[in-house]
Design an enzyme around this catalytic site. Structure first.
Site, PDB file in Angstrom:
ATOM      1  N   GLY A 183     -56.261   7.047  20.363  1.00 48.26           N
ATOM      2  CA  GLY A 183     -55.918   7.140  18.951  1.00 48.26           C
ATOM      3  C   GLY A 183     -54.529   6.588  18.704  1.00 48.26           C
ATOM      4  N   CYS A 184     -53.822   7.170  17.749  1.00 47.44           N
ATOM      5  CA  CYS A 184     -52.471   6.713  17.400  1.00 47.44           C
ATOM      6  C   CYS A 184     -51.540   6.817  18.600  1.00 47.44           C
ATOM      7  CB  CYS A 184     -51.929   7.546  16.237  1.00 47.44           C
ATOM      8  SG  CYS A 184     -50.210   7.197  15.833  1.00 47.44           S
ATOM      9  N   PHE A 185     -50.879   5.723  18.945  1.00 51.89           N
ATOM     10  CA  PHE A 185     -50.031   5.759  20.136  1.00 51.89           C
ATOM     11  C   PHE A 185     -48.783   6.613  19.949  1.00 51.89           C
ATOM     12  CE2 PHE A 185     -48.946   1.021  19.011  1.00 51.89           C
ATOM     13  CZ  PHE A 185     -48.238   1.405  17.883  1.00 51.89           C
ATOM     14  N   TRP A 186     -48.404   6.916  18.719  1.00 57.05           N
ATOM     15  CA  TRP A 186     -47.268   7.812  18.513  1.00 57.05           C
ATOM     16  C   TRP A 186     -47.560   9.184  19.112  1.00 57.05           C
ATOM     17  CZ3 TRP A 186     -46.705   6.776  12.536  1.00 57.05           C
ATOM     18  CH2 TRP A 186     -46.186   5.487  12.337  1.00 57.05           C
ATOM     19  N   CYS A 187     -48.790   9.661  18.912  1.00 50.74           N
ATOM     20  CA  CYS A 187     -49.187  10.975  19.436  1.00 50.74           C
ATOM     21  C   CYS A 187     -49.234  10.955  20.961  1.00 50.74           C
ATOM     22  CB  CYS A 187     -50.560  11.367  18.892  1.00 50.74           C
ATOM     23  SG  CYS A 187     -50.635  11.573  17.087  1.00 50.74           S
TER      24      CYS A 187
END
Length: 220
Positions: A52-56
């Site tokens: 998913g979102c690479f920030w997470c």
């Protein structure tokens, strides 16, 4: 007087540009030295995951003891050197991923795989929560045969265990190339912890992740 002020302004601009150029060169030199140090350490290996979102994902894996470096970027597509905006169109074939450099004397690939599956919902096809698109797909890009075999083994075991009521859709594919995302994506949660997305999306996931891996977290 005008000529003098113009001279001072030009001199200030020139000095500022020179300082910035030195700063850029210094940062580039540090990056080269860091990459060389990692390359020359036989205990360091790379793992590449899309969850998913690479920030997470970045925020979660950064907390693990033995993880030396986490970089956010893109893999699995057909367009060279894509920008974040390019990938967001869903037409480049890339997934948002993190490239994890880890110390094999402190953490194993098996443990990283465990962290990967805990960090997201591997039964959601081409999405994670409200983030929708092939760029958010669940994927493991293996760097060698051992990583491939372990990824396939644990995926099969997890599917058989019934841990999820739906089929695991995680893609397992050979690693080809990693394109590092723009600088503002790196270390995102630590730099932007007060932003709404960080507070309402990343933080709850991170807290849950830390509870599961309490015995594997870096010492504060």
């Amino acid at each position: 007087m005008r000529k003098y002020l113009l001279f001072v302004l030009l001199l200030t601009m020139a000095l500022s540009a020179c300082a910035q150029n030195k700063k850029t060169k210094s940062a580039a030199k540090e990056k080269v030295n860091e990459d060389m140090e990692l390359k020359n350490n036989p205990h360091l290996q790379a793992a590449t995951f899309g969850a998913g979102c690479f920030w997470c994902s970045e925020a979660q894996f950064q907390t693990l003891e033995g993880v030396v470096k986490v970089e956010s970027g893109f893999s699995g597509g057909t367009v060279p050197n894509p920008s974040y905006e390019d990938v967001c169109t869903g037409t480049t074939g890339h997934a948002e991923v993190i490239e994890v450099t880890y110390d094999t004397t402190k953490i194993s690939y098996d443990e990283l795989l465990q962290a990967f599956w805990v960090s997201h919902d591997p039964t959601q096809l081409n999405r994670q929560g409200n983030d929708v698109g092939t760029q958010y797909r669940s994927v493991i890009f293996y760097h060698n045969q051992e990583q491939k075999e372990k990824a396939e083994y644990y995926k099969k075991k997890l599917q058989e265990s019934g841990a999820w009521s739906k089929p695991i859709v995680t893609e397992i594919a050979p690693f080809k190339v990693f394109y590092k995302a723009e600088d503002y994506h790196q270390n995102y949660y630590n730099q932007n912890g007060n932003e709404p997305y960080c507070h309402y999306v990343i933080q709850p996931k991170l807290e849950k992740f830390k509870k599961v891996f309490a015995d594997h977290l870096k010492k504060q």
